[in-house]
Scaffold this motif. Structure first.
Motif, PDB file in Angstrom:
ATOM      1  N   GLN A 131       0.835  -1.205   0.000  1.00 50.56           N
ATOM      2  CA  GLN A 131       0.000   0.000   0.000  1.00 50.56           C
ATOM      3  C   GLN A 131       0.873   1.260   0.000  1.00 50.56           C
ATOM      4  O   GLN A 131       1.909   1.312   0.656  1.00 50.56           O
ATOM      5  CB  GLN A 131      -0.888   0.034   1.248  1.00 50.56           C
ATOM      6  CG  GLN A 131      -1.818  -1.149   1.396  1.00 50.56           C
ATOM      7  CD  GLN A 131      -3.019  -1.034   0.498  1.00 50.56           C
ATOM      8  OE1 GLN A 131      -3.749  -0.057   0.560  1.00 50.56           O
ATOM      9  NE2 GLN A 131      -3.215  -2.027  -0.342  1.00 50.56           N
TER      10      GLN A 131
ATOM     11  N   THR B  86      -8.089  10.133  -8.240  1.00 48.44           N
ATOM     12  CA  THR B  86      -9.267   9.345  -8.575  1.00 48.44           C
ATOM     13  C   THR B  86      -8.962   7.876  -8.328  1.00 48.44           C
ATOM     14  O   THR B  86      -7.892   7.377  -8.682  1.00 48.44           O
ATOM     15  CB  THR B  86      -9.617   9.531 -10.068  1.00 48.44           C
ATOM     16  OG1 THR B  86      -9.732  10.922 -10.340  1.00 48.44           O
ATOM     17  CG2 THR B  86     -10.916   8.850 -10.417  1.00 48.44           C
ATOM     18  N   ASN B  87      -9.938   7.186  -7.728  1.00 48.72           N
ATOM     19  CA  ASN B  87      -9.788   5.758  -7.499  1.00 48.72           C
ATOM     20  C   ASN B  87      -9.731   5.067  -8.860  1.00 48.72           C
ATOM     21  O   ASN B  87     -10.610   5.237  -9.694  1.00 48.72           O
ATOM     22  CB  ASN B  87     -10.962   5.235  -6.664  1.00 48.72           C
ATOM     23  CG  ASN B  87     -10.763   3.812  -6.217  1.00 48.72           C
ATOM     24  OD1 ASN B  87     -10.272   2.972  -6.964  1.00 48.72           O
ATOM     25  ND2 ASN B  87     -11.144   3.543  -4.981  1.00 48.72           N
ATOM     26  N   ALA B  88      -8.699   4.274  -9.099  1.00 51.24           N
ATOM     27  CA  ALA B  88      -8.487   3.646 -10.403  1.00 51.24           C
ATOM     28  C   ALA B  88      -9.528   2.586 -10.712  1.00 51.24           C
ATOM     29  O   ALA B  88      -9.819   2.313 -11.880  1.00 51.24           O
ATOM     30  CB  ALA B  88      -7.093   3.024 -10.460  1.00 51.24           C
TER      31      ALA B  88
ATOM     32  N   THR C   6     -12.936   2.348  -9.202  1.00 49.51           N
ATOM     33  CA  THR C   6     -14.318   2.827  -9.219  1.00 49.51           C
ATOM     34  C   THR C   6     -14.509   4.125  -9.984  1.00 49.51           C
ATOM     35  O   THR C   6     -15.628   4.456 -10.359  1.00 49.51           O
ATOM     36  CB  THR C   6     -14.824   3.035  -7.788  1.00 49.51           C
ATOM     37  OG1 THR C   6     -14.057   4.069  -7.164  1.00 49.51           O
ATOM     38  CG2 THR C   6     -14.736   1.751  -6.987  1.00 49.51           C
TER      39      THR C   6
ATOM     40  N   GLN D 237     -14.268   6.988  -8.649  1.00 44.51           N
ATOM     41  CA  GLN D 237     -14.720   7.977  -7.672  1.00 44.51           C
ATOM     42  C   GLN D 237     -13.536   8.821  -7.191  1.00 44.51           C
ATOM     43  O   GLN D 237     -12.395   8.368  -7.185  1.00 44.51           O
ATOM     44  CB  GLN D 237     -15.354   7.270  -6.462  1.00 44.51           C
ATOM     45  CG  GLN D 237     -16.581   6.463  -6.790  1.00 44.51           C
ATOM     46  CD  GLN D 237     -17.735   7.361  -7.218  1.00 44.51           C
ATOM     47  OE1 GLN D 237     -17.916   8.451  -6.697  1.00 44.51           O
ATOM     48  NE2 GLN D 237     -18.493   6.892  -8.205  1.00 44.51           N
TER      49      GLN D 237
ATOM     50  N   PHE E 200     -10.823  10.282  -4.810  1.00 42.69           N
ATOM     51  CA  PHE E 200     -10.102   9.678  -3.687  1.00 42.69           C
ATOM     52  C   PHE E 200      -9.629  10.803  -2.781  1.00 42.69           C
ATOM     53  O   PHE E 200      -8.963  11.731  -3.225  1.00 42.69           O
ATOM     54  CB  PHE E 200      -8.907   8.862  -4.200  1.00 42.69           C
ATOM     55  CG  PHE E 200      -8.210   8.059  -3.148  1.00 42.69           C
ATOM     56  CD1 PHE E 200      -8.677   6.804  -2.813  1.00 42.69           C
ATOM     57  CD2 PHE E 200      -7.111   8.554  -2.479  1.00 42.69           C
ATOM     58  CE1 PHE E 200      -8.038   6.043  -1.839  1.00 42.69           C
ATOM     59  CE2 PHE E 200      -6.468   7.810  -1.506  1.00 42.69           C
ATOM     60  CZ  PHE E 200      -6.931   6.552  -1.182  1.00 42.69           C
TER      61      PHE E 200
ATOM     62  N   ALA F 130      -3.751   3.104  -0.683  1.00 45.79           N
ATOM     63  CA  ALA F 130      -4.256   2.480  -1.903  1.00 45.79           C
ATOM     64  C   ALA F 130      -3.193   1.518  -2.420  1.00 45.79           C
ATOM     65  O   ALA F 130      -2.027   1.597  -2.040  1.00 45.79           O
ATOM     66  CB  ALA F 130      -4.588   3.531  -2.947  1.00 45.79           C
ATOM     67  N   ASP F 131      -3.615   0.623  -3.304  1.00 45.55           N
ATOM     68  CA  ASP F 131      -2.688  -0.373  -3.853  1.00 45.55           C
ATOM     69  C   ASP F 131      -1.518   0.291  -4.566  1.00 45.55           C
ATOM     70  O   ASP F 131      -1.667   1.300  -5.250  1.00 45.55           O
ATOM     71  CB  ASP F 131      -3.411  -1.299  -4.829  1.00 45.55           C
ATOM     72  CG  ASP F 131      -4.352  -2.250  -4.127  1.00 45.55           C
ATOM     73  OD1 ASP F 131      -4.098  -2.553  -2.941  1.00 45.55           O
ATOM     74  OD2 ASP F 131      -5.333  -2.686  -4.766  1.00 45.55           O
TER      75      ASP F 131
ATOM     76  N   GLY G  82      -3.519   2.121  -7.427  1.00 47.34           N
ATOM     77  CA  GLY G  82      -4.900   2.207  -6.973  1.00 47.34           C
ATOM     78  C   GLY G  82      -5.484   3.598  -7.103  1.00 47.34           C
ATOM     79  O   GLY G  82      -6.691   3.781  -7.046  1.00 47.34           O
ATOM     80  N   VAL G  83      -4.646   4.604  -7.266  1.00 40.86           N
ATOM     81  CA  VAL G  83      -5.093   5.993  -7.376  1.00 40.86           C
ATOM     82  C   VAL G  83      -4.416   6.626  -8.588  1.00 40.86           C
ATOM     83  O   VAL G  83      -3.217   6.481  -8.801  1.00 40.86           O
ATOM     84  CB  VAL G  83      -4.742   6.793  -6.098  1.00 40.86           C
ATOM     85  CG1 VAL G  83      -5.106   8.252  -6.256  1.00 40.86           C
ATOM     86  CG2 VAL G  83      -5.443   6.203  -4.893  1.00 40.86           C
TER      87      VAL G  83
END
Length: 178
Positions: free
Chosen positions: A74, A81-83, A85, A87, A89, A94-95, A100-101
């Motif tokens: 992490q 932005t969330n990669a 969804t 949405q 962030f 995040a991963d 993840g972002v």
């Protein structure tokens, strides 16, 4: 030939250096020599103390970040932005792989960079204090290790702060150069 004059005024009067009431003498009868005035030494000590705590705190944060990265995969992100969804962030972990972002600020890398530059300034404060106190080289190495070994900066700072204060108190006339 020129006769050398004694360095200790007490020995010039026929008194032995152990019997003199001079607070500025050491066990060997020599006056402690500093590389600066008391004000310069206290300024260097304060600068070192601030940087020891800041660098030590950043090192602990860096250790926590490395555990999150290599232990759990992490990164710490802010914004973006969330990669998965799509949405927005806010702030959090995040991963790392795959990212993840998207378009966020990677605070994990920021912690690495800030600690690195702070350590450079910490080393400068170590050198300044070491040079003014005219300590042996081994003490400079110990001071420098405080920025790379977790919790050591707090321990070393407390030890050396007390040592500087004790040396200044034991030698009140020694730091007066001007």
């Amino acid at each position: 030939m020129i006769d050398p004059k004694p360095a200790n005024p007490a020995s010039a009067r026929g008194m032995d250096s152990g019997a003199s009431a001079n607070a500025g003498t050491r066990a060997g009868g020599k006056k402690r020599r500093f590389g600066g005035t008391e004000a310069q030494i206290r300024s260097a000590l304060k600068f070192y103390k601030v940087l020891a705590y800041l660098t030590g705190g950043m090192l602990l944060l860096l250790c926590a970040e490395l555990v999150a990265r290599y232990g759990f995969g992490q990164y710490l992100f802010a914004g973006g932005t969330n990669a998965v969804t799509g949405q927005p962030f806010g702030f959090g972990f995040a991963d790392a792989e795959p990212p993840g972002v998207l378009d966020g600020v990677n605070l994990s890398v920021t912690v690495l960079i800030v600690h690195g530059w702070m350590y450079v300034v910490y080393l400068m404060s170590n050198f300044r204090l070491w040079a003014l106190m005219r300590w042996p080289f081994l003490k400079l190495i110990l001071l420098a290790l405080g920025g790379v070994v977790p919790f050591l900066s707090f321990i070393v700072e407390k030890k050396f702060h007390a040592e500087v204060e004790a040396e200044l108190a034991a030698n009140p006339q020694a730091p007066q150069r001007y």
